[in-house]
Scaffold this motif. Structure first.
Motif, PDB file in Angstrom:
ATOM      1  N   SER A  73       1.013  -1.713  -2.607  1.00 48.81           N
ATOM      2  CA  SER A  73       1.545  -0.714  -1.681  1.00 48.81           C
ATOM      3  C   SER A  73       1.761   0.607  -2.424  1.00 48.81           C
ATOM      4  O   SER A  73       1.815   0.645  -3.654  1.00 48.81           O
ATOM      5  CB  SER A  73       2.874  -1.195  -1.092  1.00 48.81           C
ATOM      6  OG  SER A  73       3.873  -1.193  -2.103  1.00 48.81           O
ATOM      7  N   LYS A 110       4.473   2.245  -2.565  1.00 50.23           N
ATOM      8  CA  LYS A 110       5.751   2.142  -3.281  1.00 50.23           C
ATOM      9  C   LYS A 110       5.567   1.427  -4.628  1.00 50.23           C
ATOM     10  O   LYS A 110       6.158   1.814  -5.644  1.00 50.23           O
ATOM     11  CB  LYS A 110       6.748   1.364  -2.405  1.00 50.23           C
ATOM     12  CG  LYS A 110       8.192   1.673  -2.682  1.00 50.23           C
ATOM     13  CD  LYS A 110       9.074   1.098  -1.582  1.00 50.23           C
ATOM     14  CE  LYS A 110      10.526   1.481  -1.846  1.00 50.23           C
ATOM     15  NZ  LYS A 110      11.409   1.008  -0.766  1.00 50.23           N
ATOM     16  N   GLU A 111       4.724   0.392  -4.641  1.00 43.43           N
ATOM     17  CA  GLU A 111       4.480  -0.360  -5.880  1.00 43.43           C
ATOM     18  C   GLU A 111       3.735   0.482  -6.910  1.00 43.43           C
ATOM     19  O   GLU A 111       4.027   0.420  -8.107  1.00 43.43           O
ATOM     20  CB  GLU A 111       3.719  -1.648  -5.564  1.00 43.43           C
ATOM     21  CG  GLU A 111       4.592  -2.690  -4.882  1.00 43.43           C
ATOM     22  CD  GLU A 111       3.807  -3.808  -4.206  1.00 43.43           C
ATOM     23  OE1 GLU A 111       4.438  -4.831  -3.876  1.00 43.43           O
ATOM     24  OE2 GLU A 111       2.582  -3.656  -3.987  1.00 43.43           O
ATOM     25  N   ASP A 162      -5.475  -4.245   0.291  1.00 48.63           N
ATOM     26  CA  ASP A 162      -5.132  -3.251  -0.727  1.00 48.63           C
ATOM     27  C   ASP A 162      -4.554  -3.952  -1.956  1.00 48.63           C
ATOM     28  O   ASP A 162      -3.864  -4.972  -1.841  1.00 48.63           O
ATOM     29  CB  ASP A 162      -4.101  -2.260  -0.188  1.00 48.63           C
ATOM     30  CG  ASP A 162      -4.715  -1.258   0.795  1.00 48.63           C
ATOM     31  OD1 ASP A 162      -5.945  -1.285   0.988  1.00 48.63           O
ATOM     32  OD2 ASP A 162      -3.952  -0.455   1.371  1.00 48.63           O
ATOM     33  N   THR A 185      -3.573   2.490  -5.169  1.00 44.71           N
ATOM     34  CA  THR A 185      -3.063   1.641  -4.085  1.00 44.71           C
ATOM     35  C   THR A 185      -4.138   0.672  -3.606  1.00 44.71           C
ATOM     36  O   THR A 185      -3.894  -0.525  -3.461  1.00 44.71           O
ATOM     37  CB  THR A 185      -2.583   2.510  -2.894  1.00 44.71           C
ATOM     38  OG1 THR A 185      -1.569   3.393  -3.351  1.00 44.71           O
ATOM     39  CG2 THR A 185      -2.028   1.657  -1.768  1.00 44.71           C
TER      40      THR A 185
END
Length: 347
Positions: free
Chosen positions: A141, A143-144, A138, A233
């Protein structure tokens, strides 16, 4: 990243009607300023203001690297991202020239360059050191992605708070036409060959290789076309996520978004997926020669103002188009009406 972050007001159709009627009283034949009149009405609807100002423009250039460059999909090495960021900071890039020309506020944001850059003018908002190679993993993430969108949102708020009356978004990231083409293939449902272009200028052989890499990546990652966060993502870019967030921020404050070329338009499509009203605040500035741009614009439902054969990015096409948009605003604000000028109207 909460849902309320994306609360975007409806544009004011009543104000648009008032301005349309007012434009018809100006000292000119009806409709004689063509699309400038349409632009002036759109700006009034966006800002809910009969005499909207677009000056000064605020320019945000987001820079980030892409792991997919390891597959040889670009004509330039990854190191060029960092080198170009230094060029921006030293005032030598095309966007610097056009930014100075239009008197814009300009911020350069490192949201994911693969190396550390130390410069007093650089806004260091690095989420990670480039994305993962999405052929094998990927891009980032969840969250990123959320953090990159939030950074874009916050950066738009900051430049608007400094006085920006419209927002121009630019990007720098070797490999970002590959990520954008992959995203567009899924958003449009079209074959990869139909949306992939030569980017920074790869050969025919290189183009076929780029198509193959994207096709294999999409099979490996299987992103959900209906979920913009999943798309980012799995196959996105940090600068694309940053621009997406900045568009949502601008629209939440009724600030017009001047959409640049191919990569910026992909960010616009993702922003529209997250919050459909955001598209009401977008003005597409130009038609890029990058192959997928026409397809992306038809999905966005917008018609470009200029077609100059541009394919640079950085926000350059939007900055070049800005004076036309400024002309639309000034026309309403400064032109005399038939009554005020004492000019007879036709019977």
């Amino acid at each position: 990243m909460t849902e309320h972050t994306f609360t975007i007001p409806q544009k004011s159709m009543d104000m648009g009607k008032k301005v349309s009627d007012y434009i018809n009283t100006l000292t000119k034949p009806l409709g004689s300023l063509g699309r400038l009149e349409e632009l002036a009405i759109s700006l009034a609807e966006m800002k809910n203001d009969p005499f909207p100002s677009v000056s000064p423009a605020g320019i945000l250039v987001f820079a980030a690297d892409h792991g997919i460059t390891d597959e040889g999909v670009s004509a330039y090495p990854k190191a060029v991202t960092e080198q170009m960021v230094l060029n921006f900071l030293n005032g030598g890039a095309a966007i610097n020239v056009f930014s100075r020309q239009i008197g814009a506020l300009l911020n350069i944001i490192d949201i994911g360059v693969a190396n550390d850059i130390n410069h007093p003018q650089l806004l260091n908002k690095k989420v990670r050191y480039g994305t993962g190679n999405f052929l094998h993993e990927d891009a980032m993430s969840l969250k990123e992605v959320e953090k990159a969108i939030e950074i874009g949102f916050e950066q738009s708020m900051e430049i608007i708070n400094k006085g920006a009356q419209c927002l121009i978004l630019g990007e720098m990231g070797i490999g970002n036409t590959t990520a954008s083409s992959a995203l567009l293939a899924l958003l449009s449902g079209k074959e990869v060959e139909a949306v992939v272009g030569t980017g920074t200028g790869i050969t025919e052989e290189g183009l076929q290789h780029k198509v193959n890499v994207i096709q294999q990546s999409l099979q490996n990652r299987k992103p959900d076309p209906a979920n913009p966060i999943d798309l980012l993502t799995k196959i996105g870019g940090l600068e694309i996520a940053g621009m997406t967030g900045a568009m949502l921020g601008a629209a939440s404050k009724r600030v017009p978004i001047l959409v640049d070329g191919f990569i910026c338009t992909i960010a616009a499509l993702l922003a529209k997926q997250l919050s459909p009203n955001v598209a009401d605040y977008m003005i597409v500035t130009h038609q890029s020669v990058e192959q997928g741009h026409g397809i992306a614009l038809s999905l966005l439902g917008k018609k470009p103002i200029l077609d100059l054969g541009l394919r640079l990015g950085e926000g350059t096409g939007a900055a070049i188009t800005y004076p036309i948009i400024q002309s639309a605003a000034l026309m309403v604000k400064e032109m005399a009406t038939f009554d005020s000028a004492g000019i007879s109207q036709k019977h």
